[in-house]
Enzyme design. Sequence first.
Site, PDB file in Angstrom:
ATOM      1  N   ASP A  11      -9.785 106.017   9.074  1.00 38.81           N
ATOM      2  CA  ASP A  11     -10.013 105.789   7.645  1.00 38.81           C
ATOM      3  C   ASP A  11     -11.016 106.784   7.067  1.00 38.81           C
ATOM      4  O   ASP A  11     -10.798 107.364   6.011  1.00 38.81           O
ATOM      5  CB  ASP A  11     -10.452 104.349   7.384  1.00 38.81           C
ATOM      6  CG  ASP A  11     -11.533 103.852   8.346  1.00 38.81           C
ATOM      7  OD1 ASP A  11     -12.168 104.678   9.033  1.00 38.81           O
ATOM      8  OD2 ASP A  11     -11.731 102.623   8.429  1.00 38.81           O
ATOM      9  N   HIS A  70     -12.478  89.438   6.551  1.00 40.27           N
ATOM     10  CA  HIS A  70     -12.174  90.054   7.841  1.00 40.27           C
ATOM     11  C   HIS A  70     -13.242  89.604   8.831  1.00 40.27           C
ATOM     12  O   HIS A  70     -14.389  89.352   8.460  1.00 40.27           O
ATOM     13  CB  HIS A  70     -12.192  91.584   7.693  1.00 40.27           C
ATOM     14  CG  HIS A  70     -11.775  92.332   8.920  1.00 40.27           C
ATOM     15  ND1 HIS A  70     -12.614  92.522   9.992  1.00 40.27           N
ATOM     16  CD2 HIS A  70     -10.609  92.956   9.240  1.00 40.27           C
ATOM     17  CE1 HIS A  70     -11.989  93.232  10.922  1.00 40.27           C
ATOM     18  NE2 HIS A  70     -10.772  93.504  10.496  1.00 40.27           N
TER      19      HIS A  70
END
Length: 646
Positions: free
Chosen positions: A398, A422
């Site tokens: 990422d 998350h």
Amino acid sequence: MAGKTAAGRPAPAKAKTNGAQAMQDQTTFAEHVPEGRLTAQRGLYAGPSPVVSKDLYSEVLEGVVNRGRDGVTLEPSARVSGNTYFGRFPASYWQRWTKVRQVRVEAVVSGAGQLAVRASDIEGEPRTIEAREVEGTDGVAVAFDVKIDKFYDGGALWLDLETQAGQRLTVERVRWTVEPPAKIRPTAVTICTMNRADDCLKNLQALAGDLPSLDTLDAIYVADQGTDRVDSRDGFARVSADLGDKLHYITQPNLGGAGGFTRGLYEVAGHTETEHANVLFMDDDVLLEPDLVVRMTAFSNLAANPVIVGGQMLNLLHPHQLHVGAEYARLNTLEPGVPVEHSLNTADLLGVDEETGKPNRQEKRLDAGYNGWWSCLIPYEVVKAVGYPMPYFFQWDDAEYSYRARAHGFPTVTLPGAGVWHADFHWKDWDEWHRYFNLRNSIITAALHSDFNLTVVCRTLMAQVVRYLLGMQYGLTHTLIKAVEDFLEGPEILTDGGVAAMQEIRAIRAQYPETKRHDATEVPGIASNDIGIINSAPRPALQRLILVKRVVDRLRGRSRFALGAVPNDEAHWWHVALFDTAVVTDASQEGVRVRKYDRERMFELGKRAVKTLNRLRKEGHAVQAQYKRAMPQLTSRENWKRLYRL
């Protein structure tokens, strides 16, 4: 001829795709003509799960209030504020990154009371933009047109509600809408999954359950890389029927997160009639707020120029906590996830700042360096300009992609209020196999996107080696050494997408007993009742002096404690270095790891680390040039097609 969808636009065309895996027909992506105003976000009053506090959506300031998902009812003498994480409209980000200068707040109202649109500035000071009294209404549409100005450096908008004595007010279907662009970008969600079938299925069900509101969503790709497959679950057939043509379920070799997410880019790029398309990455194990799709796609559709749009992460085990407001990476010191200045960091969104006493709100606008792929939207223009992600397998994919995109003029915007839950990072132990990929890929990323100061890089890595050896983490030390050695092998190490490296590092780590987790009552060779907690002293003021002292003691084989238990949050190198055997709590809190002093291994690994880092210092820039030359091929469509065996 194609039929019509529920939204009234032509149904997606289909095209056959040949490949090694059986796949459903593919959507051909094309831009859509908008029908009416574009919803930028919904005003919701409860979350997607009972574990999520309704106070993240609206705050009851006074009185009796009944909050539902899409509406709220205030009894007499009650007040409700939308100045909350999900209730706020991020006006500062819209003013900075889009050409939109007015937003409409729409609601359906019944009863009597007051509706007020309020705003904040960079200090969080509220001001009223417009207030309106309603009486005797019954399902009446109310709208406020609000300018998006005076927000450049920070601030947000929200809707407040109030009733007086004798009044009762119901407000439903709150929508923040904007004038649409001439064409709406098609968007595909991509979920990468690996043996988390139940988690992935829940998120597909969440999308299916909110589908009527997700009219900018054209397709959902599931890249299943596991052996415990999503389509083996009882609920898969139902959710597949609910999602219909939008769902594309793909099985493929395990190429890690990079390979799973890239599959969505690969499929969209191969089946699009326009370069104005979006791919929204989403982890399989998140608790999804479906409105994230609405918020991120609307923002992308109206961005003045293509940008990567990142969603924020909230901690799943502590749903009221924001992981970070925006982050960047310090490339030369190999540090990901550094909070941007003024960013909230592990912040209680229902609490207040300890210094100012003000609520924890992200008032100042922040510029992100990159965004995690737990939720991240990438426009196709970026893919055309910079290529596909690096075949990293896992970790730093990422960050590398965002820094590469930024170099081509595509910044990353982390959008407040676009959040998913998350698993909390600090509940994951650092001493795991994936640390190899974190280290190796961080060095590659630094080589590609920084001046690659080898003095700083080697000093950083050597400091880690010393602390790992003092902490009796020999497997972790070997993991670091292997990561550097493989970097020095050059770009060939990425040829198979990381599959061999994953298998090899797991085999290496299996040789080190302290990498294994045990039940605290079943520690091999140690009686459970003999393990007592020995707490750490405070962090030493003169760390370098203590470091030298601990190194000398280790070299001489001296220790203060023969055996003891060490809590995870006290497992500092300066404390663990005092033990012959330390039973350290795993970060997961599900067991312990046994670290034992091994003088021979310490010397062996120490010498090997010095030799390897000397190689890095001497050869690093030549290897850097190899990675830069290889990057166009590594990130090409042809390379990923080969990896997918298509």
